[in-house]
Design a protein around this motif. Structure first.
Motif, PDB file in Angstrom:
ATOM      1  N   VAL A  26    -120.010  -5.320  11.878  1.00  0.00           N
ATOM      2  CA  VAL A  26    -120.296  -6.554  11.109  1.00  0.00           C
ATOM      3  C   VAL A  26    -118.973  -7.390  10.979  1.00  0.00           C
ATOM      4  N   LYS A  27    -117.852  -6.864  11.145  1.00  0.00           N
ATOM      5  CA  LYS A  27    -116.694  -7.610  10.902  1.00  0.00           C
ATOM      6  C   LYS A  27    -116.390  -8.071  12.452  1.00  0.00           C
ATOM      7  N   VAL A  28    -116.592  -7.601  13.488  1.00  0.00           N
ATOM      8  CA  VAL A  28    -116.227  -8.116  14.675  1.00  0.00           C
ATOM      9  C   VAL A  28    -117.455  -8.921  15.415  1.00  0.00           C
ATOM     10  N   CYS A  29    -118.526  -8.866  14.792  1.00  0.00           N
ATOM     11  CA  CYS A  29    -119.599  -9.948  15.329  1.00  0.00           C
ATOM     12  C   CYS A  29    -119.395 -11.103  15.422  1.00  0.00           C
ATOM     13  N   PRO A  30    -119.151 -11.912  16.846  1.00  0.00           N
ATOM     14  CA  PRO A  30    -118.786 -13.311  16.733  1.00  0.00           C
ATOM     15  C   PRO A  30    -119.975 -13.974  16.101  1.00  0.00           C
ATOM     16  N   LYS A  31    -121.150 -13.838  15.984  1.00  0.00           N
ATOM     17  CA  LYS A  31    -122.237 -14.542  15.598  1.00  0.00           C
ATOM     18  C   LYS A  31    -122.709 -14.315  13.954  1.00  0.00           C
ATOM     19  N   ASP A  32    -121.715 -13.397  13.543  1.00  0.00           N
ATOM     20  CA  ASP A  32    -121.938 -13.362  12.048  1.00  0.00           C
ATOM     21  C   ASP A  32    -123.132 -12.538  11.825  1.00  0.00           C
ATOM     22  N   ILE A  33    -123.756 -11.795  12.715  1.00  0.00           N
ATOM     23  CA  ILE A  33    -125.267 -11.270  12.371  1.00  0.00           C
ATOM     24  C   ILE A  33    -125.210 -10.032  11.234  1.00  0.00           C
ATOM     25  N   PRO A  34    -126.002  -9.969  10.312  1.00  0.00           N
ATOM     26  CA  PRO A  34    -125.980  -9.196   9.284  1.00  0.00           C
ATOM     27  C   PRO A  34    -126.288  -7.821   9.720  1.00  0.00           C
ATOM     28  N   LEU A  35    -125.445  -7.179  10.530  1.00  0.00           N
ATOM     29  CA  LEU A  35    -125.818  -5.911  11.362  1.00  0.00           C
ATOM     30  C   LEU A  35    -125.835  -4.650  10.066  1.00  0.00           C
ATOM     31  N   THR A  36    -125.132  -4.699   9.154  1.00  0.00           N
ATOM     32  CA  THR A  36    -125.142  -3.458   8.256  1.00  0.00           C
ATOM     33  C   THR A  36    -126.587  -3.696   7.484  1.00  0.00           C
TER      34      THR A  36
END
Length: 260
Positions: free
Chosen positions: A227-237
């Motif tokens: 979630v820290k490196v996603c360039p699209k700020d996707i709420p992965l966690t």
């Protein structure tokens, strides 16, 4: 931080590899500075004059790119130690004001190298096939308006829809390696994207069965680098947590109904 004094030239170190399973090596090139140049521009300048800093003419550096506007994800690479898209990475952002600035560029380490900075990201697309990352249809005929979603539902799913399969989350994930089957945050989030859609949910059970198997959601170590490196700020966690809950409910239903 943008440097106040721009250099006339700077050095770029590129990690190269002549082909699959070949040894890697570094080469340095001197590149003229121009205002607002991005890393793609730097690579184009190297390709136009592939002469190393010690005066040796070499083969042009190979890399992959497509849209050049941070939509396709093809130009993702590791720049000064951080995985990101080379089209949206500006040289000015990398300079800190110190003299003798050097920029290092490497291919992503979690995917097979095709040549130089060009990697094979096919594993991500194969994993999308495993979880059936699509909305099923039984014909192309007009079936009328589809199911309606609330504004909140649209808002939540839109955030995940911005994934461009770039691979940044997988490059930063300690659980995702070349030698295991972990699908990673990208695929888990896409499973949620389709599971939350009334039509896409027709395959929800099949997707959860895959994600409860080897390489599925239980292999996540919750490092939260994705979630820290996603360039699209996707709420992965958040997506991983929601899929984990869906999987738990799914297995409980299977236990009491006897259906698989």
């Amino acid at each position: 931080m943008i440097a106040s004094n721009k250099p006339e030239k700077f050095t770029v170190r590129i990690k190269r590899q002549d082909g699959k399973d070949q040894p890697s090596y570094w080469q340095s090139f001197e590149v003229p500075y121009t205002a607002n140049q991005n890393i793609i521009t730097v690579l184009q300048q190297v390709a136009a004059n592939p002469v190393t800093t010690d005066g040796k003419r070499v083969t042009p550096v190979a890399w992959d790119c497509g849209c050049l506007e941070e939509v396709c994800g093809a130009c993702t690479m590791v720049i000064n130690g951080k995985v990101r898209q080379s089209c949206s990475c500006l040289v000015d952002e990398l300079f800190t004001g110190a003299t003798n600035q050097t920029i290092s560029i490497e291919p992503m380490s979690k995917f097979p190298v095709v040549r130089d900075l060009f990697v094979d990201r096919q594993r991500m697309f194969d994993n999308l096939k495993k979880i059936q990352g699509w909305v099923p249809i039984d014909s192309t005929a007009d079936l009328g308006p589809g199911p309606r979603e609330t504004q909140d539902e649209q808002h939540d799913r839109y955030a995940i829809s911005r994934c461009m399969t770039c691979g940044c989350c997988l490059e930063a994930c300690p659980q995702f390696t070349k030698d295991n089957d972990f699908v990673g945050a990208q695929v888990i989030a896409q499973a949620l994207y389709f599971n939350e859609h009334p039509t896409g949910a027709q395959l929800k059970g099949e997707r959860l069965d895959v994600l409860m198997g080897p390489g599925g959601v239980t292999d996540c170590g919750n490092a939260q680098n994705c979630v820290k490196v996603c360039p699209k700020d996707i709420p992965l966690t958040e997506a991983i947590a929601k899929v984990g809950r869906q999987a738990t409910v799914h297995v409980v239903k299977q236990f009491f109904t006897g259906k698989k």
